[in-house]
Design an enzyme around this catalytic site. Structure first.
Site, PDB file in Angstrom:
ATOM      1  N   CYS A   1      38.885  34.366  38.044  1.00  0.00           N
ATOM      2  CA  CYS A   1      38.215  34.241  39.342  1.00  0.00           C
ATOM      3  C   CYS A   1      38.888  33.144  40.175  1.00  0.00           C
ATOM      4  O   CYS A   1      38.959  31.981  39.752  1.00  0.00           O
ATOM      5  CB  CYS A   1      36.729  33.910  39.130  1.00  0.00           C
ATOM      6  SG  CYS A   1      35.800  33.783  40.676  1.00  0.00           S
TER       7      CYS A   1
ATOM      8  N   ASP B   1      35.388  39.459  44.772  1.00  0.00           N
ATOM      9  CA  ASP B   1      36.764  39.842  44.431  1.00  0.00           C
ATOM     10  C   ASP B   1      36.942  41.366  44.483  1.00  0.00           C
ATOM     11  O   ASP B   1      36.155  42.106  43.897  1.00  0.00           O
ATOM     12  CB  ASP B   1      37.074  39.321  43.015  1.00  0.00           C
ATOM     13  CG  ASP B   1      38.557  39.383  42.671  1.00  0.00           C
ATOM     14  OD1 ASP B   1      39.146  40.478  42.770  1.00  0.00           O
ATOM     15  OD2 ASP B   1      39.114  38.338  42.302  1.00  0.00           O
TER      16      ASP B   1
ATOM     17  N   CYS C   1      30.980  38.748  41.882  1.00  0.00           N
ATOM     18  CA  CYS C   1      31.946  38.101  42.767  1.00  0.00           C
ATOM     19  C   CYS C   1      32.430  39.102  43.820  1.00  0.00           C
ATOM     20  O   CYS C   1      32.469  40.304  43.578  1.00  0.00           O
ATOM     21  CB  CYS C   1      33.130  37.578  41.959  1.00  0.00           C
ATOM     22  SG  CYS C   1      34.340  36.670  42.960  1.00  0.00           S
TER      23      CYS C   1
ATOM     24  N   ARG D   1      38.835  43.211  42.987  1.00  0.00           N
ATOM     25  CA  ARG D   1      39.124  43.841  41.688  1.00  0.00           C
ATOM     26  C   ARG D   1      37.872  44.044  40.839  1.00  0.00           C
ATOM     27  O   ARG D   1      37.957  44.527  39.712  1.00  0.00           O
ATOM     28  CB  ARG D   1      40.122  42.964  40.909  1.00  0.00           C
ATOM     29  CG  ARG D   1      41.473  42.820  41.597  1.00  0.00           C
ATOM     30  CD  ARG D   1      42.261  41.690  40.985  1.00  0.00           C
ATOM     31  NE  ARG D   1      41.565  40.402  41.137  1.00  0.00           N
ATOM     32  CZ  ARG D   1      42.008  39.250  40.626  1.00  0.00           C
ATOM     33  NH1 ARG D   1      43.125  39.218  39.936  1.00  0.00           N
ATOM     34  NH2 ARG D   1      41.322  38.134  40.814  1.00  0.00           N
TER      35      ARG D   1
ATOM     36  N   HIS E   1      33.799  36.993  36.343  1.00  0.00           N
ATOM     37  CA  HIS E   1      35.018  37.659  35.869  1.00  0.00           C
ATOM     38  C   HIS E   1      36.092  36.627  35.568  1.00  0.00           C
ATOM     39  O   HIS E   1      36.185  35.601  36.229  1.00  0.00           O
ATOM     40  CB  HIS E   1      35.521  38.694  36.887  1.00  0.00           C
ATOM     41  CG  HIS E   1      36.043  38.105  38.158  1.00  0.00           C
ATOM     42  ND1 HIS E   1      37.383  38.009  38.436  1.00  0.00           N
ATOM     43  CD2 HIS E   1      35.409  37.572  39.232  1.00  0.00           C
ATOM     44  CE1 HIS E   1      37.547  37.450  39.640  1.00  0.00           C
ATOM     45  NE2 HIS E   1      36.371  37.174  40.132  1.00  0.00           N
TER      46      HIS E   1
END
Ligand code: CO
Length: 226
Positions: free
Chosen positions: A101, A44, A42, A46, A98
């Site tokens: 998400c 993202d 992803c 993080r 994750h």
């Protein structure tokens, strides 16, 4: 701010640090890359691929998009896949979802953000396919977690279904496709327990992975990394 000086400073410190440990590192790396892994994850912030598995530049080939989706006709992802499999000859492809998400949560809840909804429609296909299993879970958080997990299994299957991976296996190339999930809350990866290594086992591993995943509580992996 027209020039982001602090980022250039951090970059210089980072490069200096690596050169102190290994003066020839970047010179050597500039000649060729030979990663063994392709990470499909992803976007993202993080979930930084290299940092999570503590790999150096040159060790991990990476493709990231919102909600780690592998679409059959996405030439961006397919181009990464082809280069990784046919030129770099990576040995492992990991699809890494994750928990928490935002893309998966928006897909589950049918939230509207405009254009991105068309992309997340692929995750909604996964949601709709497993509507019964999701409806049996007690609350929305569990449903989001479970959809994060199911989305990984579905995208692993998509990786295994395209011509690039099928052809690689048909010519006997050593290639494994894994399904993992990362928890931004504790920094740990979990193996969802599916690993496909050939055309003949694709369908059976996919079916049993889905069956086992749906049967167990959310956030519990078949092969815990203890
Ligand atoms: Co995400």
């Amino acid at each position: 701010m027209r020039v982001l000086n602090h980022l250039f400073e951090k970059n210089r410190e980072w490069a200096d640090g690596i050169k102190q440990q290994d003066p020839e590192f970047f010179t050597r790396l500039s000649r060729q890359q030979a990663p063994e892994y392709l990470w499909i994850g992803c976007a993202d912030s993080r979930v930084p691929a290299n940092q999570i598995v503590d790999l150096m530049p040159g060790e991990l080939f990476v493709h990231r998009n919102v909600a780690n989706v592998v679409v059959h006709t996405d030439f961006n992802c397919l181009s990464v896949l082809q280069f990784a499999v046919e030129k770099l000859k990576v040995k492992h492809i990991m699809v890494v979802g994750h928990y928490g998400c935002g893309g998966v949560a928006a897909a589950l809840k049918d939230e509207g953000f405009g254009l991105i909804n068309n992309w997340l429609r692929h995750v909604q296909d996964v949601r709709d396919r497993y509507a019964d299993a999701l409806a049996r879970l007690p609350n929305e958080n569990d449903q989001i977690d479970r959809l994060c997990e199911l989305n990984v299994v579905e995208q692993v299957n998509h990786v295994c279904q395209n011509t690039i991976v099928r052809d690689a296996w048909a010519r006997g190339q050593n290639l494994s496709v894994h399904g993992w999930i990362y928890d931004v809350g504790d920094g740990l990866l979990r193996d969802l327990g599916l690993c496909v290594t050939g055309n003949d086992e694709r369908d059976s591993i996919y079916s049993s992975a889905v069956e086992e995943l749906i049967a167990r509580p959310v956030r519990t992996s078949r092969t815990r990394q203890s």
